[in-house]
Design an enzyme around this catalytic site. Structure first.
Site, PDB file in Angstrom:
ATOM      1  N   ARG A  29       0.834  -1.199   0.000  1.00 24.52           N
ATOM      2  CA  ARG A  29       0.000   0.000   0.000  1.00 24.52           C
ATOM      3  C   ARG A  29       0.874   1.256   0.000  1.00 24.52           C
ATOM      4  O   ARG A  29       1.886   1.317   0.709  1.00 24.52           O
ATOM      5  CB  ARG A  29      -0.921   0.009   1.216  1.00 24.52           C
ATOM      6  CG  ARG A  29      -1.980  -1.070   1.156  1.00 24.52           C
ATOM      7  CD  ARG A  29      -2.980  -0.925   2.285  1.00 24.52           C
ATOM      8  NE  ARG A  29      -3.836  -2.098   2.373  1.00 24.52           N
ATOM      9  CZ  ARG A  29      -4.930  -2.301   1.649  1.00 24.52           C
ATOM     10  NH1 ARG A  29      -5.320  -1.381   0.782  1.00 24.52           N
ATOM     11  NH2 ARG A  29      -5.631  -3.401   1.794  1.00 24.52           N
ATOM     12  N   ASP A  30       0.448   2.252  -0.808  1.00 27.05           N
ATOM     13  CA  ASP A  30       1.158   3.523  -0.858  1.00 27.05           C
ATOM     14  C   ASP A  30       1.052   4.219   0.507  1.00 27.05           C
ATOM     15  O   ASP A  30      -0.013   4.228   1.131  1.00 27.05           O
ATOM     16  CB  ASP A  30       0.577   4.423  -1.955  1.00 27.05           C
ATOM     17  CG  ASP A  30       1.515   5.563  -2.315  1.00 27.05           C
ATOM     18  OD1 ASP A  30       2.038   5.575  -3.438  1.00 27.05           O
ATOM     19  OD2 ASP A  30       1.716   6.458  -1.454  1.00 27.05           O
ATOM     20  N   ASN A  87       4.603   6.588 -13.629  1.00 26.31           N
ATOM     21  CA  ASN A  87       5.228   7.885 -13.849  1.00 26.31           C
ATOM     22  C   ASN A  87       6.678   7.672 -14.281  1.00 26.31           C
ATOM     23  O   ASN A  87       7.405   6.901 -13.656  1.00 26.31           O
ATOM     24  CB  ASN A  87       5.190   8.710 -12.560  1.00 26.31           C
ATOM     25  CG  ASN A  87       3.773   9.117 -12.183  1.00 26.31           C
ATOM     26  OD1 ASN A  87       2.979   9.475 -13.054  1.00 26.31           O
ATOM     27  ND2 ASN A  87       3.454   9.060 -10.901  1.00 26.31           N
ATOM     28  N   GLU A  95       9.078  10.124  -8.234  1.00 28.79           N
ATOM     29  CA  GLU A  95       9.846  10.410  -7.008  1.00 28.79           C
ATOM     30  C   GLU A  95      10.807   9.286  -6.669  1.00 28.79           C
ATOM     31  O   GLU A  95      11.879   9.531  -6.123  1.00 28.79           O
ATOM     32  CB  GLU A  95       8.893  10.561  -5.810  1.00 28.79           C
ATOM     33  CG  GLU A  95       8.056  11.815  -5.817  1.00 28.79           C
ATOM     34  CD  GLU A  95       7.078  11.830  -4.634  1.00 28.79           C
ATOM     35  OE1 GLU A  95       7.156  10.944  -3.762  1.00 28.79           O
ATOM     36  OE2 GLU A  95       6.234  12.735  -4.611  1.00 28.79           O
ATOM     37  N   VAL A  96      10.391   8.057  -6.926  1.00 27.62           N
ATOM     38  CA  VAL A  96      11.192   6.894  -6.548  1.00 27.62           C
ATOM     39  C   VAL A  96      11.646   6.196  -7.827  1.00 27.62           C
ATOM     40  O   VAL A  96      10.804   5.788  -8.653  1.00 27.62           O
ATOM     41  CB  VAL A  96      10.381   5.921  -5.667  1.00 27.62           C
ATOM     42  CG1 VAL A  96      11.247   4.722  -5.282  1.00 27.62           C
ATOM     43  CG2 VAL A  96       9.851   6.627  -4.421  1.00 27.62           C
ATOM     44  N   HIS A 100       7.477   1.345 -10.709  1.00 29.77           N
ATOM     45  CA  HIS A 100       6.323   0.983  -9.896  1.00 29.77           C
ATOM     46  C   HIS A 100       5.049   1.368 -10.628  1.00 29.77           C
ATOM     47  O   HIS A 100       4.966   2.415 -11.253  1.00 29.77           O
ATOM     48  CB  HIS A 100       6.366   1.628  -8.506  1.00 29.77           C
ATOM     49  CG  HIS A 100       6.624   3.097  -8.512  1.00 29.77           C
ATOM     50  ND1 HIS A 100       7.882   3.635  -8.653  1.00 29.77           N
ATOM     51  CD2 HIS A 100       5.776   4.145  -8.416  1.00 29.77           C
ATOM     52  CE1 HIS A 100       7.791   4.955  -8.631  1.00 29.77           C
ATOM     53  NE2 HIS A 100       6.527   5.288  -8.498  1.00 29.77           N
ATOM     54  N   MET A 101       4.090   0.478 -10.532  1.00 27.88           N
ATOM     55  CA  MET A 101       2.775   0.694 -11.124  1.00 27.88           C
ATOM     56  C   MET A 101       1.824   1.057  -9.990  1.00 27.88           C
ATOM     57  O   MET A 101       1.717   0.330  -9.006  1.00 27.88           O
ATOM     58  CB  MET A 101       2.339  -0.608 -11.802  1.00 27.88           C
ATOM     59  CG  MET A 101       0.999  -0.599 -12.462  1.00 27.88           C
ATOM     60  SD  MET A 101       0.590  -2.297 -13.001  1.00 27.88           S
ATOM     61  CE  MET A 101       1.487  -2.381 -14.546  1.00 27.88           C
TER      62      MET A 101
HETATM   63  P1  AMP Z   1       6.019   8.279  -8.016  1.00 25.89           P
HETATM   64  O1  AMP Z   1       5.698   9.721  -7.868  1.00 25.89           O
HETATM   65  O2  AMP Z   1       5.302   7.637  -9.177  1.00 25.89           O
HETATM   66  O3  AMP Z   1       7.506   8.019  -8.022  1.00 25.89           O
HETATM   67  O4  AMP Z   1       5.384   7.572  -6.753  1.00 25.89           O
HETATM   68  C1  AMP Z   1       6.112   7.196  -5.631  1.00 25.89           C
HETATM   69  C2  AMP Z   1       5.116   6.780  -4.600  1.00 25.89           C
HETATM   70  O5  AMP Z   1       5.778   6.070  -3.567  1.00 25.89           O
HETATM   71  C3  AMP Z   1       4.358   7.930  -3.944  1.00 25.89           C
HETATM   72  O6  AMP Z   1       2.962   7.781  -4.173  1.00 25.89           O
HETATM   73  C4  AMP Z   1       4.712   7.795  -2.472  1.00 25.89           C
HETATM   74  O7  AMP Z   1       3.644   8.113  -1.617  1.00 25.89           O
HETATM   75  C5  AMP Z   1       5.111   6.332  -2.372  1.00 25.89           C
HETATM   76  N1  AMP Z   1       6.028   5.994  -1.294  1.00 25.89           N
HETATM   77  C6  AMP Z   1       7.196   6.597  -0.977  1.00 25.89           C
HETATM   78  N2  AMP Z   1       7.781   5.988   0.064  1.00 25.89           N
HETATM   79  C7  AMP Z   1       6.969   4.956   0.414  1.00 25.89           C
HETATM   80  C8  AMP Z   1       7.009   3.944   1.412  1.00 25.89           C
HETATM   81  N3  AMP Z   1       8.029   3.870   2.288  1.00 25.89           N
HETATM   82  N4  AMP Z   1       6.000   3.048   1.477  1.00 25.89           N
HETATM   83  C9  AMP Z   1       4.967   3.130   0.615  1.00 25.89           C
HETATM   84  N5  AMP Z   1       4.869   4.060  -0.359  1.00 25.89           N
HETATM   85  C10 AMP Z   1       5.842   4.961  -0.455  1.00 25.89           C
END
Ligand code: AMP
Length: 114
Positions: A29-30, A87, A95-96, A100-101
């Site tokens: 879960r996000d 993204n 961001e990461v 990831h989907m």
């Molecule tokens: P993106 O902007 O597509 O890179 O999405 C990265 C997602 O990772 C965001 O929706 C964040 O809320 C989520 N996220 C970051 N750190 C964590 C974590 N430790 N556990 C779960 N979700 C995370």
């Protein structure tokens, strides 16, 4: 492997609310949910961005979609509909940097996205 927060989740070094796991795919879960259902489905293999996907990753991508369908069914959002989002890069707000989907559902999702 290029270290990301998701690398630590894959290695179980930090906690996550894991909802699905196989040898090659993990889903959790996000931490900042944008909808009643907001799950991240990731490959365990290092793939930083969509643009790093190789032809040999096709089976792995199929497994990610299969996991999304299984989770959508379990969360009872298959019939009403859901959104899958990947993204890629700065303009998309990635961001990461581990592929990831996002599986988003449980409410009406507007279009176009912001
Ligand atoms: P993106 O902007 O597509 O890179 O999405 C990265 C997602 O990772 C965001 O929706 C964040 O809320 C989520 N996220 C970051 N750190 C964590 C974590 N430790 N556990 C779960 N979700 C995370």
């Amino acid at each position: 492997m290029a270290e990301t927060i998701f690398s630590k989740i894959i290695r179980k070094e930090i906690p996550a609310d894991i909802v699905y796991e196989s040898d090659s795919v993990l889903a959790f879960r996000d931490i900042r949910p944008q909808a009643p259902v907001h799950i991240l489905i990731i490959p365990k293999k290092e793939i930083p961005r969509v643009t790093d996907i190789k032809p040999e990753d096709s089976v792995l991508l199929g497994e990610m979609f299969a996991a999304a369908n299984k989770l959508a069914a379990e969360m009872n959002i298959s019939e009403e509909g859901f959104r899958l989002v990947l993204n890629c890069g700065n303009n998309a707000g990635q961001e990461v940097f581990q592929l990831h989907m996002h599986l988003l559902g449980g409410r009406l999702l507007s279009w176009p996205p912001g």
